[in-house]
Write a protein that holds these residues in place. Structure first.
Motif, PDB file in Angstrom:
ATOM      1  N   ILE A 168     -12.681 -51.614  36.021  1.00 17.01           N
ATOM      2  CA  ILE A 168     -11.829 -52.033  34.899  1.00 17.01           C
ATOM      3  C   ILE A 168     -12.663 -52.737  33.837  1.00 17.01           C
ATOM      4  CG2 ILE A 168     -10.022 -53.681  34.237  1.00 17.01           C
ATOM      5  CD1 ILE A 168      -8.636 -52.969  36.915  1.00 17.01           C
ATOM      6  N   HIS A 172     -13.465 -51.384  30.115  1.00 13.56           N
ATOM      7  CA  HIS A 172     -13.045 -52.231  28.992  1.00 13.56           C
ATOM      8  C   HIS A 172     -14.212 -52.473  28.041  1.00 13.56           C
ATOM      9  CE1 HIS A 172     -10.879 -55.284  26.788  1.00 13.56           C
ATOM     10  NE2 HIS A 172     -11.819 -56.170  27.038  1.00 13.56           N
ATOM     11  N   HIS A 178      -6.107 -50.235  27.537  1.00 15.15           N
ATOM     12  CA  HIS A 178      -5.529 -50.555  28.844  1.00 15.15           C
ATOM     13  C   HIS A 178      -4.877 -49.317  29.458  1.00 15.15           C
ATOM     14  CE1 HIS A 178      -5.237 -55.215  28.408  1.00 15.15           C
ATOM     15  NE2 HIS A 178      -6.385 -54.739  27.993  1.00 15.15           N
ATOM     16  N   ILE A 181      -7.537 -47.055  30.862  1.00  7.88           N
ATOM     17  CA  ILE A 181      -8.136 -47.674  32.050  1.00  7.88           C
ATOM     18  C   ILE A 181      -7.216 -47.518  33.249  1.00  7.88           C
ATOM     19  CG2 ILE A 181      -8.883 -49.854  33.073  1.00  7.88           C
ATOM     20  CD1 ILE A 181      -9.775 -50.734  30.283  1.00  7.88           C
ATOM     21  N   HIS A 182      -5.921 -47.773  33.051  1.00  3.97           N
ATOM     22  CA  HIS A 182      -4.995 -47.680  34.188  1.00  3.97           C
ATOM     23  C   HIS A 182      -4.897 -46.252  34.707  1.00  3.97           C
ATOM     24  CE1 HIS A 182      -0.882 -45.936  34.258  1.00  3.97           C
ATOM     25  NE2 HIS A 182      -0.983 -45.843  32.956  1.00  3.97           N
ATOM     26  N   VAL A 192      -4.215 -54.141  35.004  1.00  4.22           N
ATOM     27  CA  VAL A 192      -5.415 -54.104  34.163  1.00  4.22           C
ATOM     28  C   VAL A 192      -5.500 -55.369  33.320  1.00  4.22           C
ATOM     29  CG1 VAL A 192      -6.538 -52.936  32.227  1.00  4.22           C
ATOM     30  CG2 VAL A 192      -5.547 -51.591  34.091  1.00  4.22           C
TER      31      VAL A 192
END
Length: 233
Positions: A168, A172, A178, A181-182, A192
């Protein structure tokens, strides 16, 4: 809740009739309850309603009813369980109404607190509800104590692994949102955010500092998505 709270003065409650109806899902209709309330003499303009789906806690209809109800009024319900989605909430609401001098009449439970018999029935109902709640609390506490005695580690485990925490942070730093990333790491967007804000204390010890040349598949995908260049191994 005290016994005295339900032994209100034996006035005739000359105030208004108010009604409240609730269904648990938006796909259900209120027709049966509304018809019963109007047949019991409740004016249509004084009937408050809620359609609650899922686990929604806020009920604007009930809130409006509580704001409108005055001492001397009588609240008419199709059944007592319409007042609360849980036993605790129902008993709390009943207690508040009685304390404010509002009588209760449940059409299907045949409870009417404007009569001595009705007040007695309500007292029995509330006492049984409180007894049941106390038993549940006691059993849960006994279960927790027994688990501790067996050495069971209580508390919710973190659903995120240290590897996911590192991924994560790397994604980032690579500039991904976000949401992206999730999707890539396989955790919720809320998780996240909590990781990036350092709010998951059980994972606070995880080191997220990596050598400049330690690039794995997460970083490679991040670089491609964010159009950023990474040093080659």
């Amino acid at each position: 809740m005290t016994q005295k709270a339900h032994n209100s003065p034996e006035s005739s409650h000359p105030g208004r009739l108010l009604g409240y109806a609730r269904v648990s899902t938006t796909s259900q209709n209120l027709d049966v309850q509304l018809r019963a309330l109007t047949e019991a003499g409740v004016p249509v303009e004084l009937v408050f309603t809620d359609k609650i789906s899922g686990t929604q806690a806020e009920r604007p209809g009930l809130a409006a009813l509580m704001a409108e109800a005055q001492a001397g009024d009588t609240l008419v319900l199709y059944s007592l369980d319409r007042l609360g989605r849980s036993l605790v909430h129902m008993v709390t609401t009943i207690d508040e109404l009685i304390r404010r001098g509002v009588a209760l009449r449940s059409l299907t439970d045949t409870i009417d607190t404007t009569t001595p018999a009705g007040r007695f029935q309500l007292n029995v109902f509330v006492a049984m509800a409180e007894y049941q709640r106390a038993l549940i609390v006691e059993r849960v506490q006994d279960g927790l104590e027994a688990a501790r005695a067996r050495g069971v580690q209580l508390g919710r485990k973190s659903p995120i692994t240290p590897e996911q925490v590192r991924a994560i942070h790397r994604l980032h730093r690579a500039g991904l949102s976000h949401y992206k990333i999730h999707r890539r790491v396989g955790v919720s967007k809320g998780a996240v955010g909590r990781v990036l804000r350092g709010e998951i204390k059980s994972l606070a010890h995880v080191s997220i500092e990596l050598p400049a040349d330690e690039i794995d598949v997460w970083d490679a995908e991040a670089a491609a998505s964010a159009s950023m260049s990474y040093p080659k191994k």
